[in-house]
Motif scaffolding. Sequence first.
Motif, mmCIF file in Angstrom:
data_model
loop_
_atom_site.group_PDB
_atom_site.id
_atom_site.type_symbol
_atom_site.label_atom_id
_atom_site.label_comp_id
_atom_site.label_asym_id
_atom_site.label_seq_id
_atom_site.Cartn_x
_atom_site.Cartn_y
_atom_site.Cartn_z
ATOM 1 N N GLU B 134 0.830 -1.218 0.000
ATOM 2 C CA GLU B 134 0.000 0.000 0.000
ATOM 3 C C GLU B 134 0.859 1.262 0.000
ATOM 4 O O GLU B 134 0.581 2.221 -0.694
ATOM 5 C CB GLU B 134 -0.901 -0.006 1.240
ATOM 6 C CG GLU B 134 -2.134 -0.896 1.057
ATOM 7 C CD GLU B 134 -3.003 -0.905 2.303
ATOM 8 O OE1 GLU B 134 -3.922 -1.745 2.351
ATOM 9 O OE2 GLU B 134 -2.774 -0.076 3.227
ATOM 10 N N ARG B 135 1.934 1.210 0.837
ATOM 11 C CA ARG B 135 2.807 2.384 0.890
ATOM 12 C C ARG B 135 3.442 2.621 -0.498
ATOM 13 O O ARG B 135 3.546 3.757 -0.959
ATOM 14 C CB ARG B 135 3.912 2.153 1.916
ATOM 15 C CG ARG B 135 3.488 2.369 3.330
ATOM 16 C CD ARG B 135 4.731 2.306 4.199
ATOM 17 N NE ARG B 135 4.397 2.168 5.597
ATOM 18 C CZ ARG B 135 5.297 2.014 6.539
ATOM 19 N NH1 ARG B 135 6.581 1.944 6.214
ATOM 20 N NH2 ARG B 135 4.942 1.921 7.792
ATOM 21 N N LEU B 136 3.905 1.523 -1.104
ATOM 22 C CA LEU B 136 4.562 1.680 -2.394
ATOM 23 C C LEU B 136 3.600 2.196 -3.471
ATOM 24 O O LEU B 136 3.970 3.039 -4.297
ATOM 25 C CB LEU B 136 5.142 0.318 -2.848
ATOM 26 C CG LEU B 136 6.402 -0.104 -2.103
ATOM 27 C CD1 LEU B 136 6.738 -1.566 -2.397
ATOM 28 C CD2 LEU B 136 7.559 0.792 -2.507
ATOM 29 N N LEU B 137 2.386 1.721 -3.413
ATOM 30 C CA LEU B 137 1.383 2.203 -4.382
ATOM 31 C C LEU B 137 1.110 3.693 -4.179
ATOM 32 O O LEU B 137 1.005 4.452 -5.147
ATOM 33 C CB LEU B 137 0.079 1.404 -4.233
ATOM 34 C CG LEU B 137 0.137 -0.037 -4.755
ATOM 35 C CD1 LEU B 137 -1.142 -0.820 -4.393
ATOM 36 C CD2 LEU B 137 0.337 -0.037 -6.271
ATOM 37 N N ASP B 138 1.005 4.061 -2.942
ATOM 38 C CA ASP B 138 0.798 5.499 -2.656
ATOM 39 C C ASP B 138 1.951 6.319 -3.220
ATOM 40 O O ASP B 138 1.766 7.388 -3.804
ATOM 41 C CB ASP B 138 0.684 5.724 -1.161
ATOM 42 C CG ASP B 138 -0.625 5.177 -0.613
ATOM 43 O OD1 ASP B 138 -1.560 4.981 -1.426
ATOM 44 O OD2 ASP B 138 -0.720 4.950 0.618
ATOM 45 N N LEU B 139 3.172 5.790 -2.940
ATOM 46 C CA LEU B 139 4.364 6.500 -3.394
ATOM 47 C C LEU B 139 4.401 6.613 -4.920
ATOM 48 O O LEU B 139 4.683 7.684 -5.481
ATOM 49 C CB LEU B 139 5.602 5.745 -2.904
ATOM 50 C CG LEU B 139 6.956 6.391 -3.144
ATOM 51 C CD1 LEU B 139 7.036 7.725 -2.409
ATOM 52 C CD2 LEU B 139 8.083 5.485 -2.704
ATOM 53 N N GLY B 144 3.346 9.616 -10.110
ATOM 54 C CA GLY B 144 2.723 9.529 -11.432
ATOM 55 C C GLY B 144 3.079 8.255 -12.157
ATOM 56 O O GLY B 144 2.980 8.182 -13.382
ATOM 57 N N GLU B 145 3.541 7.260 -11.457
ATOM 58 C CA GLU B 145 3.916 5.997 -12.073
ATOM 59 C C GLU B 145 2.777 4.989 -11.869
ATOM 60 O O GLU B 145 2.272 4.844 -10.754
ATOM 61 C CB GLU B 145 5.179 5.438 -11.402
ATOM 62 C CG GLU B 145 6.422 6.286 -11.640
ATOM 63 C CD GLU B 145 7.013 6.005 -12.995
ATOM 64 O OE1 GLU B 145 7.827 6.791 -13.437
ATOM 65 O OE2 GLU B 145 6.633 4.993 -13.630
ATOM 66 N N GLU B 146 2.420 4.323 -12.895
ATOM 67 C CA GLU B 146 1.411 3.278 -12.800
ATOM 68 C C GLU B 146 2.100 1.938 -13.066
ATOM 69 O O GLU B 146 2.617 1.720 -14.167
ATOM 70 C CB GLU B 146 0.296 3.482 -13.843
ATOM 71 C CG GLU B 146 -0.614 4.651 -13.527
ATOM 72 C CD GLU B 146 -1.473 4.425 -12.320
ATOM 73 O OE1 GLU B 146 -1.850 5.409 -11.681
ATOM 74 O OE2 GLU B 146 -1.773 3.260 -11.972
#
Lengths: 221, 173
Positions: B134-139, B144-146
């Motif tokens: 979750e943290r990495l997804l937030d980051l 702006g990286e998907e």
Amino acid sequence: MDADRQTVRPPGSSIVLRPSSIGTPVNMQVDEELIRAVLAGETGRYAELVSRYQAAAWQLAYGFVGNWEDARDISQNAFVKAYRHLDRFRGRARFFTWFYRIILNECKDFCKGRDRRRVVQDPPERHEQDAVIFEVADPGQGPREAAASAELGTRLTEAIRELPQREREAFLLHHVQGLKLEEVAQVMGRRTGTVKAHIFKATRALQRLLEPYWQEERRYA
Amino acid sequence: MHEELFLARLKRWLKKHPLLGPSQEQGAAFTEDVMRRIRAEQAPSPQTVPIFAPRLAWGMGLAAACLLAVIILKPGPTDPLKLTQAIEEEWNILEAVEQEVDLDGGFLEDELEQWDSLVLAEAVEDVSDEEEVERLLDLLSEMGEEPALEEGGSELEDLLEEFRLLDEAEFTG
């Protein structure tokens, strides 16, 4: 005063040794022996010193304060104080000159305190004002002579009380207690010449105050 | 009247009429009073008379000595016993975080302080994989990286692999 006058006759009493005769070389030696003994731990021998000087002390204080009870308390305090500081007595002067000085200081302290008390609250007590410090009774006198002598005694007492303090001290010590001028100077911590001047002024003042009564007494003497 | 004549008469009068003095009885009582006062001064006052029995006095003395000994021997901040305890505690902490302690002869207290800060800085935060994802997804979202997700495998494993590849590419590129 002559050294041969060795007794006083207090009211209703037998003969008491005259203290002014104590300041002789023999008596000085006795004093020194007693002091040494007391300082060595023989406290009881201080009673001998007290006995020798108690009459002188009481009389001297009485001459100052004019009240018998106060004079006793003052002289007793002086003896206790002398005992406390006996180790300070170095023997350079006679014991009684050192001791008389203590009494005089006690008298001065007492008079200061009494004067303060009077200013604050009490008027002079009548019996103090009337107290005659001299023995005026004489069995050999007739009634008139006795009355004149008593009157002169009263006036002399009053006149002495009116003298300035130093003149009173010098007069009492020299003419009444019989100390030599040098001894009076030691007691008072003054030069002999100063003491002479005090005594001279005191005598003149007494003469001025007493002459009328003296003439009266002389008429019956 | 002439002064000398007056003085001579005065002295004669004083000789006949001396100052009043105490009687023998009064004198004896006087001396007794003075000596009583002197003896009272010499005698110890009631407050200073030993009021404790000897045993009680000994007991109080012993208690005072014990108190003094406690004061003298009370552990200070650098006493050996406390230092040993501190080292042992620190050792346990380091063991808990799986750190090896290499004491190279330096002052123990300094070493322990350094280890303290080291342990705090290197302590691994105990977070679950889900939280880390979750943290990495937030980051990534903030950057702006998907992440490009591939088919197959668990969603979680795929995500972690993607991130690892991203990190490596970024550090080596």
